[in-house]
Design a protein around this motif. Structure first.
Motif, short mmCIF file in Angstrom:
data_model
loop_
_atom_site.label_atom_id
_atom_site.label_comp_id
_atom_site.label_asym_id
_atom_site.label_seq_id
_atom_site.Cartn_x
_atom_site.Cartn_y
_atom_site.Cartn_z
N TYR A 20 1.49 -37.78 21.14
CA TYR A 20 1.34 -38.12 19.74
C TYR A 20 2.75 -37.91 18.66
O TYR A 20 2.95 -38.89 18.06
CB TYR A 20 0.28 -36.89 19.15
CG TYR A 20 0.24 -37.01 17.71
CD1 TYR A 20 -0.57 -37.82 16.84
CD2 TYR A 20 1.09 -36.11 16.80
CE1 TYR A 20 -0.48 -38.12 15.63
CE2 TYR A 20 0.78 -36.33 15.42
CZ TYR A 20 0.29 -37.27 15.04
OH TYR A 20 0.18 -37.27 13.65
N PHE A 21 3.52 -36.83 19.01
CA PHE A 21 4.58 -36.81 18.20
C PHE A 21 5.77 -37.60 18.39
O PHE A 21 6.34 -38.06 17.33
CB PHE A 21 5.25 -35.25 18.56
CG PHE A 21 5.64 -34.66 17.26
CD1 PHE A 21 6.85 -34.57 16.71
CD2 PHE A 21 4.94 -33.86 16.40
CE1 PHE A 21 7.24 -33.97 15.61
CE2 PHE A 21 5.25 -33.23 15.43
CZ PHE A 21 6.44 -33.32 14.86
N SER A 22 5.84 -38.38 19.56
CA SER A 22 6.68 -39.40 19.69
C SER A 22 6.49 -40.69 18.57
O SER A 22 7.32 -41.27 18.01
CB SER A 22 7.15 -40.05 21.07
OG SER A 22 5.72 -40.48 21.50
N LYS A 23 5.13 -40.97 18.57
CA LYS A 23 4.59 -42.04 17.70
C LYS A 23 4.98 -41.52 16.28
O LYS A 23 5.25 -42.32 15.50
CB LYS A 23 3.27 -42.46 17.81
CG LYS A 23 2.95 -43.11 19.34
CD LYS A 23 1.25 -43.38 19.60
CE LYS A 23 1.28 -43.82 20.79
NZ LYS A 23 -0.10 -44.50 20.90
N TYR A 24 4.62 -40.50 15.98
CA TYR A 24 4.96 -39.72 14.49
C TYR A 24 6.38 -39.89 14.09
O TYR A 24 6.68 -40.45 13.00
CB TYR A 24 4.29 -38.54 14.52
CG TYR A 24 4.60 -37.91 13.30
CD1 TYR A 24 3.65 -37.50 12.40
CD2 TYR A 24 5.95 -37.18 12.89
CE1 TYR A 24 3.63 -36.73 11.25
CE2 TYR A 24 6.09 -36.66 11.68
CZ TYR A 24 4.82 -36.26 10.95
OH TYR A 24 4.92 -35.50 9.75
N ILE A 25 7.23 -39.46 15.01
CA ILE A 25 8.62 -39.47 14.61
C ILE A 25 9.01 -41.14 14.54
O ILE A 25 9.76 -41.50 13.69
CB ILE A 25 9.55 -38.80 15.74
CG1 ILE A 25 9.49 -37.53 15.78
CG2 ILE A 25 11.02 -39.25 15.48
CD1 ILE A 25 9.86 -36.52 17.04
N VAL A 53 7.28 -43.57 23.51
CA VAL A 53 6.24 -44.51 22.81
C VAL A 53 6.01 -45.63 23.97
O VAL A 53 4.91 -45.80 24.20
CB VAL A 53 6.75 -44.93 21.39
CG1 VAL A 53 5.68 -45.89 21.08
CG2 VAL A 53 6.92 -44.00 20.67
N GLU A 54 6.98 -46.31 24.51
CA GLU A 54 6.82 -47.36 25.52
C GLU A 54 6.41 -47.04 26.74
O GLU A 54 5.35 -47.97 27.13
CB GLU A 54 8.41 -48.01 25.53
CG GLU A 54 8.98 -48.59 24.33
CD GLU A 54 10.30 -49.17 24.40
OE1 GLU A 54 10.82 -48.76 25.57
OE2 GLU A 54 10.82 -49.61 23.32
N GLN A 55 6.50 -45.99 27.22
CA GLN A 55 6.11 -45.45 28.60
C GLN A 55 4.78 -44.58 28.31
O GLN A 55 4.28 -44.45 29.78
CB GLN A 55 7.32 -44.92 29.11
CG GLN A 55 8.51 -45.81 29.43
CD GLN A 55 9.50 -45.34 30.22
OE1 GLN A 55 9.28 -44.51 31.32
NE2 GLN A 55 10.65 -45.34 29.98
N GLN A 56 4.33 -44.35 27.53
CA GLN A 56 2.95 -43.49 27.67
C GLN A 56 1.72 -44.29 28.14
O GLN A 56 1.48 -45.48 27.74
CB GLN A 56 2.79 -42.85 26.44
CG GLN A 56 2.41 -43.66 25.11
CD GLN A 56 2.16 -42.65 23.98
OE1 GLN A 56 1.28 -42.47 23.50
NE2 GLN A 56 3.60 -42.32 23.24
N THR A 57 0.81 -43.58 28.75
CA THR A 57 -0.46 -43.97 29.00
C THR A 57 -1.50 -43.03 28.79
O THR A 57 -1.36 -41.86 29.09
CB THR A 57 -0.56 -44.33 30.53
OG1 THR A 57 -0.20 -43.15 31.27
CG2 THR A 57 0.59 -45.45 30.63
N ASN A 58 -2.65 -43.51 28.21
CA ASN A 58 -3.75 -42.72 27.84
C ASN A 58 -3.26 -41.48 26.91
O ASN A 58 -3.44 -40.18 26.80
CB ASN A 58 -4.50 -41.75 29.19
CG ASN A 58 -5.01 -42.85 30.00
OD1 ASN A 58 -5.77 -43.84 29.60
ND2 ASN A 58 -5.00 -42.57 31.39
N PHE A 59 -2.57 -41.72 25.97
CA PHE A 59 -1.88 -41.09 24.93
C PHE A 59 -0.88 -39.92 25.38
O PHE A 59 -0.65 -38.94 24.57
CB PHE A 59 -2.95 -40.21 24.16
CG PHE A 59 -3.84 -41.38 23.42
CD1 PHE A 59 -3.42 -42.53 22.58
CD2 PHE A 59 -5.22 -41.55 24.25
CE1 PHE A 59 -4.47 -43.11 22.24
CE2 PHE A 59 -6.08 -42.54 23.68
CZ PHE A 59 -5.69 -43.58 22.68
#
Length: 222
Positions: free
Chosen positions: A18-23, A100-106
């Motif tokens: 979550y926080f990586s997308k937030y930033i 952000v690029e490498q995450q899966t299932n959030f």
């Protein structure tokens, strides 16, 4: 988005999902708001100083003089040691974008969890949330420049232009600006706030309190 940052995620991998997308959204992707461009046009040829509790670097990105800017609460683009074992800050743009690029299932891969290179503890965003917030040399210098600006304003005419400051951390700007306006007869507080323009009765006689949208106000004064 801000509230979700405090959710009790079950794992660090999910929290960073979550926080990586937030930033990324709030620090690296978002364009500079027109309000910041308008404000810079108003003050660029004046003796000004900006103190902000925002951590999105909008003032910096819009071209405000960094020597006249104090971001009290940190910057989303920096990591610090959670402990902290030292006062170094780390640029995090590449790390955040990889999450952000490498995450899966959030959730991010465990290998991308940011760790302090000195003690191995977790790295966390450089945001004030407790006594572990790092006030490094750059922070201290900005703090001192702000204090000097305030000291040099005593006895002089000054406009304290307060834009959108609420009650999350009111002591940093909101209450201190009120106190400055009370203790300095030549200081005028202009508070522009969509929801919370009210103030104590002690400052009503000499100050300007505007309940409204900052963008509308900036369009008007242009």
């Amino acid at each position: 988005m801000y509230s979700a940052a405090f959710y009790p995620y079950s794992t660090l991998e999910a929290r960073w999902g979550y926080f990586s997308k937030y930033i990324k959204i709030n620090r690296f992707d978002v364009p500079v708001g027109q309000v910041y461009h308008d404000l810079l046009e108003l003050v660029k040829n004046k003796n000004y100083f900006v103190i902000t509790t925002n951590a999105d670097a909008q003032f910096e990105k819009s071209g405000f003089d960094l020597q006249k800017l104090f971001a009290v609460q940190g910057d989303y683009s920096k990591f610090q040691c959670e402990t902290p074992c030292h006062n170094n800050l780390y640029d995090n743009e590449n790390m955040v974008k990889a999450m952000v690029e490498q995450q899966t299932n959030f959730s991010i891969p465990s290998v991308l969890l940011p760790k302090c290179p000195v003690c191995g503890a977790n790295l966390v965003p450089h945001l004030r949330k407790d006594n572990a917030f790092v006030e490094n040399e750059e922070w201290e210098q900005a703090n001192e420049r702000y204090k000097n600006f305030v000291r040099e304003s005593v006895g002089k005419k000054m406009l304290l232009l307060e834009l959108g400051v609420g009650f999350n951390t009111p002591s940093i700007i909101r209450w201190s600006f009120e106190q400055l306006s009370i203790s300095n007869p030549k200081h005028t507080l202009m508070r522009i706030n969509k929801d919370d323009a009210q103030a104590s009765m002690a400052i009503f006689s000499k100050n300007i309190l505007v309940q409204g949208d900052i963008a509308d106000f900036m369009t008007f004064v242009k």
